[in-house]
Design a protein around this motif. Structure first.
Motif, mmCIF file in Angstrom:
data_model
loop_
_atom_site.group_PDB
_atom_site.id
_atom_site.type_symbol
_atom_site.label_atom_id
_atom_site.label_comp_id
_atom_site.label_asym_id
_atom_site.label_seq_id
_atom_site.Cartn_x
_atom_site.Cartn_y
_atom_site.Cartn_z
ATOM 1 N N UNK A 325 2.984 67.264 32.462
ATOM 2 C CA UNK A 325 4.020 66.229 32.496
ATOM 3 C C UNK A 325 4.595 65.919 31.113
ATOM 4 N N UNK A 326 4.002 66.507 30.066
ATOM 5 C CA UNK A 326 4.466 66.222 28.707
ATOM 6 C C UNK A 326 5.844 66.831 28.458
ATOM 7 N N UNK A 327 6.670 66.112 27.717
ATOM 8 C CA UNK A 327 8.022 66.573 27.422
ATOM 9 C C UNK A 327 8.208 66.958 25.952
ATOM 10 N N UNK A 328 7.454 66.308 25.072
ATOM 11 C CA UNK A 328 7.566 66.593 23.638
ATOM 12 C C UNK A 328 6.382 67.433 23.160
ATOM 13 N N UNK A 329 5.192 67.009 23.512
ATOM 14 C CA UNK A 329 3.979 67.723 23.104
ATOM 15 C C UNK A 329 3.974 69.130 23.708
ATOM 16 N N UNK A 330 3.586 70.114 22.895
ATOM 17 C CA UNK A 330 3.492 71.491 23.348
ATOM 18 C C UNK A 330 2.056 71.801 23.765
ATOM 19 N N UNK A 331 1.894 72.576 24.815
ATOM 20 C CA UNK A 331 0.576 73.073 25.188
ATOM 21 C C UNK A 331 0.343 74.348 24.399
ATOM 22 N N UNK A 376 8.744 61.428 15.812
ATOM 23 C CA UNK A 376 8.602 59.972 15.765
ATOM 24 C C UNK A 376 7.343 59.549 16.526
ATOM 25 N N UNK A 377 6.526 58.717 15.899
ATOM 26 C CA UNK A 377 5.255 58.314 16.503
ATOM 27 C C UNK A 377 5.466 57.566 17.815
ATOM 28 N N UNK A 378 6.504 56.746 17.874
ATOM 29 C CA UNK A 378 6.787 56.013 19.098
ATOM 30 C C UNK A 378 7.157 56.939 20.241
ATOM 31 N N UNK A 379 7.951 57.965 19.943
ATOM 32 C CA UNK A 379 8.316 58.932 20.971
ATOM 33 C C UNK A 379 7.089 59.686 21.484
ATOM 34 N N UNK A 380 6.198 60.032 20.578
ATOM 35 C CA UNK A 380 4.988 60.759 20.967
ATOM 36 C C UNK A 380 4.091 59.906 21.855
ATOM 37 N N UNK A 381 3.942 58.644 21.484
ATOM 38 C CA UNK A 381 3.113 57.733 22.283
ATOM 39 C C UNK A 381 3.746 57.500 23.652
ATOM 40 N N UNK A 382 5.047 57.315 23.678
ATOM 41 C CA UNK A 382 5.748 57.119 24.960
ATOM 42 C C UNK A 382 5.581 58.348 25.864
ATOM 43 N N UNK A 383 5.647 59.524 25.276
ATOM 44 C CA UNK A 383 5.498 60.751 26.062
ATOM 45 C C UNK A 383 4.104 60.829 26.686
ATOM 46 N N UNK A 384 3.088 60.496 25.907
ATOM 47 C CA UNK A 384 1.727 60.500 26.439
ATOM 48 C C UNK A 384 1.550 59.446 27.520
ATOM 49 N N UNK A 385 2.148 58.293 27.319
ATOM 50 C CA UNK A 385 2.005 57.208 28.288
ATOM 51 C C UNK A 385 2.642 57.564 29.626
ATOM 52 N N UNK A 386 3.855 58.147 29.579
ATOM 53 C CA UNK A 386 4.496 58.530 30.847
ATOM 54 C C UNK A 386 3.717 59.650 31.531
ATOM 55 N N UNK A 387 3.139 60.550 30.748
ATOM 56 C CA UNK A 387 2.343 61.626 31.323
ATOM 57 C C UNK A 387 1.059 61.082 31.937
ATOM 58 N N UNK A 388 0.474 60.078 31.301
ATOM 59 C CA UNK A 388 -0.724 59.442 31.866
ATOM 60 C C UNK A 388 -0.399 58.744 33.191
ATOM 61 N N UNK A 389 0.760 58.145 33.267
ATOM 62 C CA UNK A 389 1.178 57.502 34.519
ATOM 63 C C UNK A 389 1.267 58.535 35.653
ATOM 64 N N UNK A 390 1.832 59.699 35.321
ATOM 65 C CA UNK A 390 1.950 60.753 36.332
ATOM 66 C C UNK A 390 0.570 61.307 36.704
ATOM 67 N N UNK A 391 -0.297 61.493 35.687
ATOM 68 C CA UNK A 391 -1.630 62.022 35.951
ATOM 69 C C UNK A 391 -2.464 61.104 36.821
ATOM 70 N N UNK A 392 -2.181 59.794 36.714
ATOM 71 C CA UNK A 392 -2.961 58.825 37.471
ATOM 72 C C UNK A 392 -2.380 58.503 38.829
#
Length: 393
Positions: A325-331, A376-392
């Motif tokens: 679900x991540x959009x910025x972070x690369x696997x 941007x740190x805020x963008x990275x945190x937001x990306x993780x948060x939205x991905x966590x919402x989807x994972x849960x």
């Protein structure tokens, strides 16, 4: 130069200029060198001076600039540049050890390091004892009078367990053993390894030193006699030397390494604090958080939490949902890059470890290692948060 700050050394140390007086360091992209006379050729092969070169596998002006610069930053007498981080690890060990020697190593290691210590060295008659890196009593019990080398990652990959460099170095010193530290996660920016007692420091330059996902490289740092006798001799004859072009990319990367790493560290702390206590995570591992079991030691050794953290979603299914679900972070499986990278170690970098070893090292199915980049740190945190919402969900 000795009184310069690390950032100044990172820009100017080791510079060699040609007769043209170039500002940006030159690439000496040649495998060999010409001698004025036959007598000069003989003399150089007998004993080459600091600015005399024979063959690129033995040394090169561009490679020498990288070696001198990283040595100045790290506070080492000398350095040898290698083709990769693993060429540096295996080269440092193989150049020093012989059949019948004994090595004590922390158990929490990168998979390839573990392979060298667990599989390769015993084939050549070297005995290796593994200990839990954070347990000083295990180090005391394992290091013997005949121990040759003590080896560990100062901050382990991927669970971010710290080894007390000063304490383990003293244990080794009392028995006459050499201390080799894989210092990748600490980076040259925060490193105090030599000051704390290490004899040899090893980096995968592929990580924070390059910092841009371009080059494979490694470096071994230590006293000049050690670098120029066993290390240089072994590496030049076995082919593990760094290419001049790679050395040039790393020289240029060193100029802004301090700025990059400090920015990444600030973002990593912001993200770790933002994720701590999230209901979708069973744990957040970051040395800069007071909740880290070795927080005080990490602050003493590095002065910060570094650029990496780890999170645990509780299961592989949830971790894969998050990753997808991540959009910025690369696997991917690199770290220290300008781009933020998420890695599931249990299914990638540490996949081949037996299940009991993974469990012992805290490499759970839901663990994700996060290497924070320059976004941007805020963008990275937001990306993780939205991905966590989807994972849960």
């Amino acid at each position: 130069m000795s009184n310069w700050n690390k950032r100044t050394k990172a820009v100017h140390a080791g510079t060699r200029r040609s007769q043209y007086g170039e500002v940006s360091e030159a690439i000496f992209l040649t495998q060999g060198f010409v001698y004025p006379t036959a007598e000069d050729a003989q003399a150089r092969f007998e004993a080459a001076g600091d600015d005399e070169f024979i063959y690129a596998r033995y040394g090169n002006p561009t490679t020498a600039m990288f070696e001198d610069r990283i040595a100045a930053i790290e506070g080492a007498e000398d350095a040898f540049a290698c083709a990769s981080g693993m060429a540096a690890v295996s080269g440092a060990l193989m150049a020093t050890l012989k059949a019948g020697d004994h090595v004590v190593s922390s158990r929490a290691l990168f998979g390839s390091c573990l392979y060298v210590l667990e599989i390769v060295l015993p084939r050549f008659g070297v005995e290796v004892t593994f200990v839990d890196g954070a347990d000083l009593d295990q180090w005391r019990a394992a290091v013997r009078d005949d121990t040759t080398i003590v080896f560990f990652e100062s901050l382990s990959n991927p669970a971010l367990e710290a080894v007390d460099i000063a304490a383990v170095s003293q244990i080794a010193r009392d028995k006459g053993a050499m201390v080799m530290v894989d210092n990748v996660f600490a980076t040259p920016v925060y490193s105090r390894a030599f000051e704390l007692g290490a004899d040899v420091v090893i980096y995968s330059a592929t990580k924070h030193i390059d910092g841009q996902g371009r080059s494979l490289g490694g470096v071994i740092l230590g006293q000049r006699e050690f670098i120029r006798v066993p290390i240089e001799t072994y590496m030049k004859h076995t082919g593990g030397s760094m290419s001049p072009f790679t050395a040039w990319t790393l020289v240029k990367s060193l100029e802004h390494m301090d700025l990059r790493v400090r920015a990444q560290t600030a973002s990593a702390e912001h993200i770790a604090r933002g994720l701590e206590g999230h209901p979708g995570l069973t744990r957040v591992i970051y040395p800069g958080l007071a909740s880290h079991p070795q927080h005080d030691l990490c602050m003493e050794q590095m002065g910060c939490g570094g650029t990496l953290l780890a999170i645990d979603t509780g299961s592989q299914e949830a971790s894969f949902k998050l990753l997808n679900a991540l959009k910025i972070w690369l696997i991917s499986n690199n770290l220290g890059d300008a781009k933020s990278i998420a890695t599931p170690p249990a299914s990638t970098t540490h996949q081949r470890l037996p299940a009991d070893q993974k469990a012992h090292l805290g490499i759970t199915p839901g663990l994700i290692r996060l290497s924070v980049g320059l976004e941007d740190a805020g963008d990275l945190l937001d990306d993780l948060t939205q991905a966590l919402d989807i994972a849960g969900s």
